[in-house]
Design a protein around this motif. Structure first.
Motif, PDB file in Angstrom:
ATOM      1  N   ARG A  55       0.765  -1.192   0.099  1.00  0.00           N
ATOM      2  CA  ARG A  55      -0.024  -0.044  -0.256  1.00  0.00           C
ATOM      3  C   ARG A  55       0.857   1.373   0.140  1.00  0.00           C
ATOM      4  O   ARG A  55       0.534   2.135  -0.783  1.00  0.00           O
ATOM      5  CB  ARG A  55      -0.700  -0.001   1.146  1.00  0.00           C
ATOM      6  N   LEU A  56       1.889   1.213   0.790  1.00  0.00           N
ATOM      7  CA  LEU A  56       2.811   2.469   0.935  1.00  0.00           C
ATOM      8  C   LEU A  56       3.488   2.670  -0.327  1.00  0.00           C
ATOM      9  O   LEU A  56       3.639   3.790  -0.992  1.00  0.00           O
ATOM     10  CB  LEU A  56       3.913   2.313   2.028  1.00  0.00           C
ATOM     11  N   LYS A  57       3.882   1.440  -1.156  1.00  0.00           N
ATOM     12  CA  LYS A  57       4.397   1.638  -2.288  1.00  0.00           C
ATOM     13  C   LYS A  57       3.581   2.231  -3.277  1.00  0.00           C
ATOM     14  O   LYS A  57       3.993   2.878  -4.321  1.00  0.00           O
ATOM     15  CB  LYS A  57       5.175   0.274  -2.917  1.00  0.00           C
ATOM     16  N   ASN A  58       2.294   1.645  -3.277  1.00  0.00           N
ATOM     17  CA  ASN A  58       1.319   2.239  -4.474  1.00  0.00           C
ATOM     18  C   ASN A  58       0.974   3.597  -4.157  1.00  0.00           C
ATOM     19  O   ASN A  58       0.605   4.118  -5.007  1.00  0.00           O
ATOM     20  CB  ASN A  58       0.121   1.220  -4.340  1.00  0.00           C
ATOM     21  N   ASP A  59       1.004   3.916  -2.892  1.00  0.00           N
ATOM     22  CA  ASP A  59       0.644   5.359  -2.672  1.00  0.00           C
ATOM     23  C   ASP A  59       2.006   6.398  -3.009  1.00  0.00           C
ATOM     24  O   ASP A  59       1.752   7.362  -2.737  1.00  0.00           O
ATOM     25  CB  ASP A  59       0.275   5.625  -1.198  1.00  0.00           C
ATOM     26  N   GLY A  60       2.979   5.815  -3.292  1.00  0.00           N
ATOM     27  CA  GLY A  60       3.987   6.492  -3.753  1.00  0.00           C
ATOM     28  C   GLY A  60       5.099   6.922  -2.769  1.00  0.00           C
ATOM     29  O   GLY A  60       5.896   7.747  -2.723  1.00  0.00           O
ATOM     30  N   LEU A  61       4.973   6.351  -1.801  1.00  0.00           N
ATOM     31  CA  LEU A  61       5.706   6.792  -0.224  1.00  0.00           C
ATOM     32  C   LEU A  61       7.035   5.923  -0.290  1.00  0.00           C
ATOM     33  O   LEU A  61       7.866   6.281   0.441  1.00  0.00           O
ATOM     34  CB  LEU A  61       4.889   6.596   0.953  1.00  0.00           C
ATOM     35  N   LEU A  62       6.875   4.749  -0.907  1.00  0.00           N
ATOM     36  CA  LEU A  62       8.014   3.672  -0.774  1.00  0.00           C
ATOM     37  C   LEU A  62       8.511   3.514  -2.223  1.00  0.00           C
ATOM     38  O   LEU A  62       7.635   3.422  -3.126  1.00  0.00           O
ATOM     39  CB  LEU A  62       7.890   2.608  -0.308  1.00  0.00           C
ATOM     40  N   SER A  63       9.844   3.264  -2.513  1.00  0.00           N
ATOM     41  CA  SER A  63      10.340   2.692  -3.902  1.00  0.00           C
ATOM     42  C   SER A  63      11.061   1.421  -3.277  1.00  0.00           C
ATOM     43  O   SER A  63      11.138   1.069  -2.119  1.00  0.00           O
ATOM     44  CB  SER A  63      11.458   3.540  -4.457  1.00  0.00           C
ATOM     45  N   TYR A  64      11.475   0.641  -4.229  1.00  0.00           N
ATOM     46  CA  TYR A  64      12.269  -0.745  -3.855  1.00  0.00           C
ATOM     47  C   TYR A  64      13.140  -1.092  -4.992  1.00  0.00           C
ATOM     48  O   TYR A  64      12.947  -0.543  -6.167  1.00  0.00           O
ATOM     49  CB  TYR A  64      11.150  -2.023  -3.625  1.00  0.00           C
ATOM     50  N   GLN A  65      14.125  -1.825  -4.494  1.00  0.00           N
ATOM     51  CA  GLN A  65      15.033  -2.167  -5.385  1.00  0.00           C
ATOM     52  C   GLN A  65      15.335  -3.918  -5.200  1.00  0.00           C
ATOM     53  O   GLN A  65      15.453  -4.248  -3.847  1.00  0.00           O
ATOM     54  CB  GLN A  65      16.362  -1.379  -5.207  1.00  0.00           C
ATOM     55  N   TRP A  66      15.475  -4.565  -6.064  1.00  0.00           N
ATOM     56  CA  TRP A  66      15.747  -5.980  -5.949  1.00  0.00           C
ATOM     57  C   TRP A  66      17.279  -5.905  -5.690  1.00  0.00           C
ATOM     58  O   TRP A  66      18.278  -5.426  -6.249  1.00  0.00           O
ATOM     59  CB  TRP A  66      15.485  -6.727  -7.145  1.00  0.00           C
ATOM     60  N   GLN A  67      17.896  -6.816  -4.716  1.00  0.00           N
ATOM     61  CA  GLN A  67      19.181  -7.054  -4.534  1.00  0.00           C
ATOM     62  C   GLN A  67      19.359  -8.397  -4.255  1.00  0.00           C
ATOM     63  O   GLN A  67      18.549  -9.447  -3.549  1.00  0.00           O
ATOM     64  CB  GLN A  67      19.789  -6.387  -3.344  1.00  0.00           C
ATOM     65  N   GLU A  68      20.718  -8.906  -4.955  1.00  0.00           N
ATOM     66  CA  GLU A  68      20.943 -10.361  -4.887  1.00  0.00           C
ATOM     67  C   GLU A  68      21.187 -10.829  -3.384  1.00  0.00           C
ATOM     68  O   GLU A  68      21.550  -9.855  -2.427  1.00  0.00           O
ATOM     69  CB  GLU A  68      22.221 -10.618  -5.556  1.00  0.00           C
ATOM     70  N   SER A  69      20.921 -11.971  -2.951  1.00  0.00           N
ATOM     71  CA  SER A  69      21.201 -12.650  -1.674  1.00  0.00           C
ATOM     72  C   SER A  69      22.075 -13.542  -1.687  1.00  0.00           C
ATOM     73  O   SER A  69      22.043 -14.528  -2.726  1.00  0.00           O
ATOM     74  CB  SER A  69      19.784 -12.902  -0.878  1.00  0.00           C
ATOM     75  N   THR A  70      23.050 -13.828  -0.816  1.00  0.00           N
ATOM     76  CA  THR A  70      23.815 -14.966  -0.531  1.00  0.00           C
ATOM     77  C   THR A  70      23.131 -16.039  -0.022  1.00  0.00           C
ATOM     78  O   THR A  70      23.508 -17.413  -0.048  1.00  0.00           O
ATOM     79  CB  THR A  70      25.017 -14.611   0.405  1.00  0.00           C
ATOM     80  N   GLN A  71      21.985 -15.846   0.458  1.00  0.00           N
ATOM     81  CA  GLN A  71      21.203 -16.903   1.249  1.00  0.00           C
ATOM     82  C   GLN A  71      19.811 -17.110   0.625  1.00  0.00           C
ATOM     83  O   GLN A  71      18.872 -17.691   1.178  1.00  0.00           O
ATOM     84  CB  GLN A  71      20.813 -16.450   2.672  1.00  0.00           C
ATOM     85  N   GLY A  72      19.896 -17.250  -0.653  1.00  0.00           N
ATOM     86  CA  GLY A  72      18.487 -17.453  -1.476  1.00  0.00           C
ATOM     87  C   GLY A  72      18.265 -16.541  -2.639  1.00  0.00           C
ATOM     88  O   GLY A  72      19.055 -15.872  -3.093  1.00  0.00           O
ATOM     89  N   PRO A  73      16.982 -16.304  -2.914  1.00  0.00           N
ATOM     90  CA  PRO A  73      16.617 -15.541  -3.953  1.00  0.00           C
ATOM     91  C   PRO A  73      16.809 -14.182  -3.821  1.00  0.00           C
ATOM     92  O   PRO A  73      17.127 -13.974  -2.575  1.00  0.00           O
ATOM     93  CB  PRO A  73      15.086 -15.853  -4.364  1.00  0.00           C
ATOM     94  N   PRO A  74      16.691 -13.182  -4.645  1.00  0.00           N
ATOM     95  CA  PRO A  74      17.213 -11.866  -4.614  1.00  0.00           C
ATOM     96  C   PRO A  74      15.752 -11.349  -3.520  1.00  0.00           C
ATOM     97  O   PRO A  74      14.918 -12.029  -3.404  1.00  0.00           O
ATOM     98  CB  PRO A  74      16.734 -11.250  -5.922  1.00  0.00           C
ATOM     99  N   ARG A  75      16.408 -10.163  -2.899  1.00  0.00           N
ATOM    100  CA  ARG A  75      15.391  -9.556  -1.890  1.00  0.00           C
ATOM    101  C   ARG A  75      15.067  -8.186  -2.328  1.00  0.00           C
ATOM    102  O   ARG A  75      15.813  -7.539  -2.916  1.00  0.00           O
ATOM    103  CB  ARG A  75      16.208  -9.654  -0.600  1.00  0.00           C
ATOM    104  N   LYS A  76      13.872  -8.001  -1.789  1.00  0.00           N
ATOM    105  CA  LYS A  76      13.157  -6.629  -2.428  1.00  0.00           C
ATOM    106  C   LYS A  76      13.540  -5.757  -1.086  1.00  0.00           C
ATOM    107  O   LYS A  76      12.986  -5.919  -0.069  1.00  0.00           O
ATOM    108  CB  LYS A  76      11.712  -6.695  -2.569  1.00  0.00           C
ATOM    109  N   TYR A  77      14.487  -4.514  -1.301  1.00  0.00           N
ATOM    110  CA  TYR A  77      14.604  -3.792  -0.337  1.00  0.00           C
ATOM    111  C   TYR A  77      13.693  -2.397  -0.315  1.00  0.00           C
ATOM    112  O   TYR A  77      13.851  -2.071  -1.618  1.00  0.00           O
ATOM    113  CB  TYR A  77      16.078  -3.446  -0.372  1.00  0.00           C
ATOM    114  N   TYR A  78      12.972  -2.014   0.471  1.00  0.00           N
ATOM    115  CA  TYR A  78      12.280  -0.871   0.600  1.00  0.00           C
ATOM    116  C   TYR A  78      13.176   0.169   0.838  1.00  0.00           C
ATOM    117  O   TYR A  78      13.837   0.193   1.987  1.00  0.00           O
ATOM    118  CB  TYR A  78      10.890  -1.083   1.512  1.00  0.00           C
ATOM    119  N   ALA A  79      12.694   1.380   0.570  1.00  0.00           N
ATOM    120  CA  ALA A  79      13.202   2.641   0.848  1.00  0.00           C
ATOM    121  C   ALA A  79      12.363   3.925   0.841  1.00  0.00           C
ATOM    122  O   ALA A  79      11.327   3.609  -0.114  1.00  0.00           O
ATOM    123  CB  ALA A  79      14.499   2.891   0.004  1.00  0.00           C
ATOM    124  N   LEU A  80      12.334   4.859   1.566  1.00  0.00           N
ATOM    125  CA  LEU A  80      11.580   6.183   1.435  1.00  0.00           C
ATOM    126  C   LEU A  80      11.673   6.702  -0.017  1.00  0.00           C
ATOM    127  O   LEU A  80      12.685   7.016  -0.098  1.00  0.00           O
ATOM    128  CB  LEU A  80      11.853   6.947   2.515  1.00  0.00           C
TER     129      LEU A  80
END
Length: 110
Positions: A55-80
């Protein structure tokens, strides 16, 4: 009235603000956010957090970026987003005002 229900409603009302406060400091993925909230003694489950992040992402309050992980699949990192930073500033002002009001009422001698 049940005190646990009242506490639960208060926590729900604070969750959005708390998540934005955490993301102010650094981008995080959902599991990190849950761990930080638990460390602050605000218990939240993934089933509550993921819809809020969406909801916060859809409201434009958050962005996200996929980052590779050494412990499995890529992770979605959220930021303001810039809009999220402005919204958080408004919440900070509202919290300060509410805190002042509550403290005034607690100290009121009638």
């Amino acid at each position: 009235m049940n005190i646990e229900n009242a506490k639960s409603q208060m926590r729900k009302g604070m969750l959005e603000y708390c998540v934005l406060l955490l993301l102010k400091h650094r981008p995080s993925y959902a599991s990190d956010i849950i761990q930080q909230l638990k460390a602050a003694e605000l218990l939240v489950v993934e089933g509550t957090l993921y819809p809020l992040l969406t909801r916060l992402k859809n409201d434009g309050l958050l962005s996200y970026q996929w980052q590779e992980s050494t412990q499995g699949p890529p992770r979605k990192y959220y930021a303001l987003s810039p809009e999220g930073e402005q919204f958080l500033a408004g919440l900070d002002a509202a919290w300060t005002e509410l805190d002042r009001t509550i403290n005034y009422l607690k100290e009121l001698k009638v």
